[in-house]
Design an enzyme around this catalytic site. Structure first.
Site, mmCIF file in Angstrom:
data_model
loop_
_atom_site.group_PDB
_atom_site.id
_atom_site.type_symbol
_atom_site.label_atom_id
_atom_site.label_comp_id
_atom_site.label_asym_id
_atom_site.label_seq_id
_atom_site.Cartn_x
_atom_site.Cartn_y
_atom_site.Cartn_z
ATOM 1 N N GLN A 143 -11.651 13.889 -9.934
ATOM 2 C CA GLN A 143 -12.198 13.594 -11.259
ATOM 3 C C GLN A 143 -13.331 14.537 -11.653
ATOM 4 O O GLN A 143 -13.419 14.960 -12.811
ATOM 5 C CB GLN A 143 -12.694 12.149 -11.326
ATOM 6 N N ASP A 203 -11.914 17.828 -12.986
ATOM 7 C CA ASP A 203 -10.755 17.699 -13.874
ATOM 8 C C ASP A 203 -11.061 18.370 -15.212
ATOM 9 O O ASP A 203 -11.605 17.753 -16.133
ATOM 10 C CB ASP A 203 -10.416 16.222 -14.064
#
Length: 381
Positions: free
Chosen positions: A124, A127
């Site tokens: 994450q 990302d």
């Protein structure tokens, strides 16, 4: 190690791959940072700020001479002669552009295309698609509200009541969800549609109505589950039913924002020419898939075949916005978030001493590898 940050040379690209903040962190980790003069100017990061952070300001050739080169987009033709075979290039390298991918591989450099990062909890923080799509969704609604010739919120005045704008968002990934949230903050009535049933709760949590197209077969349900966090092409039977519902809702909407993209495939058509004809004069369509849709009349549209990439065009009284790099229009924040994504990725390919150490056993590293030692990753051959 030496880390280089060249200026971006693609048209309409205002972002930069490192900010003074990220440069300072890289230097703290023991790296030497070379920034091309003027690289951050379009994103409001001046050369003086990079110097104050400890960077060395030089030309493009010096930036490309570094061990690791940080890019926003893939190098352009004139930049390939500057790439060293021993270098590592990090960026959104557009792996499905086979010509550019092959040229990066032929340079001998090792390339990591960060938009290939898996949609996992561990990935994450790096990302790049999420960080940039979030900005694009926000900007899409702001552009729509600017072009829309009425108020977005409901207003009750002495001269009468103005109804709230009706906004329809097609595709509820990161960009779509941010478009929904921004539309609600502006006071619009919002509806949204997506092939994945799992996003219904997210859509409704933001205050929008979910347009549900029930699944009638196991094939439809399986396709709707998506793959790796991304949507998959849906069966024709479901697409037909969705198109009918979208046609009805779009005809009632004032603003439509389309965000549907499938990696490595043309963007699906969500708004047909007939649907645009049925929309109210003065309506706005912001098509985030501009230039990536099916070919129509000699050019590629987007989620609507009438969209023209990089342009605002009008058909049947409806304005269609085809700006394909909305994150670049919010360049300061987009660059800051992107630079932090790159910082996190650099940690995966360097050891505790700050030296390059590429571990292809790492699932994120292996997923993002575009090419190495002159060889293109097999999945892109």
């Amino acid at each position: 190690m030496k880390i280089g940050i060249p200026a971006e040379r693609q048209a309409r690209e205002n972002r930069v791959a490192a900010t003074p903040e990220s440069v300072k962190k890289l230097i703290t980790q023991g790296h030497t940072v070379i920034v091309e003069k003027g690289a951050g100017t379009k994103a409001s990061f001046l050369d003086e700020a990079y110097e104050a952070a400890g960077a060395i300001l030089k030309d493009a050739a010096d930036a490309y001479s570094a061990d690791i080169v940080l890019k926003v987009q893939a190098p352009m033709a004139e930049e390939f002669e500057l790439i060293r075979a021993e270098s590592v290039i990090l960026g959104m390298l557009d792996p499905f552009d086979h010509v550019t991918a092959a040229r990066i591989a032929a340079s001998g450099a090792t390339g990591f295309s960060l938009e290939l990062a898996p949609r996992t909890s561990r990935a994450q923080s790096l990302d790049v698609l999420s960080s940039q799509s979030n900005i694009a969704g926000y900007k899409a609604m702001m552009i729509a509200s600017n072009l829309y010739q009425r108020f977005v919120p409901m207003l009750m005045t002495a001269a009468g009541t103005v109804k709230a704008a009706r906004v329809l968002v097609l595709g509820a990934g990161v960009a779509g969800l941010q478009a929904i949230a921004t539309a609600k903050r502006l006071g619009a009535v919002v509806e949204a549609s997506d092939v994945r049933p799992a996003v219904k709760e997210q859509i409704e949590s933001l205050g929008a109505k979910f347009l549900d197209v029930p699944f009638e077969t196991d094939e439809e349900r399986e396709a709707a589950e998506g793959m790796g966090g991304y949507a998959r092409p849906m069966p024709a039977t479901w697409v037909k039913r969705q198109a009918e519902l979208v046609h009805t809702r779009a005809a009632q909407a004032d603003i439509v924002i389309t965000t549907a993209l499938i990696p490595g495939r043309p963007a699906p058509t969500l708004l047909s020419v007939e649907t645009i004809k049925a929309m109210k004069p003065g309506s706005i369509v912001v098509d985030l898939a501009a230039g990536r849709g099916a070919e129509h009349e000699g050019r590629r549209g987007g989620n609507c075949p009438l969209t023209c990439e990089h342009e605002v065009v009008e058909h049947f009284g409806v304005k269609l916005v085809g700006f394909s790099n909305l994150a670049s229009m919010v360049a300061t924040d987009a660059s800051s978030l992107y630079a932090r994504n790159l910082l996190e990725f650099i940690k995966l390919i360097t050891n505790s001493g700050g030296q390059l150490e590429i571990n292809l056993e790492d699932d994120i590293v292996s997923a993002t590898l575009l090419c190495q030692s002159g060889q293109l990753n097999k999945k892109f051959n």
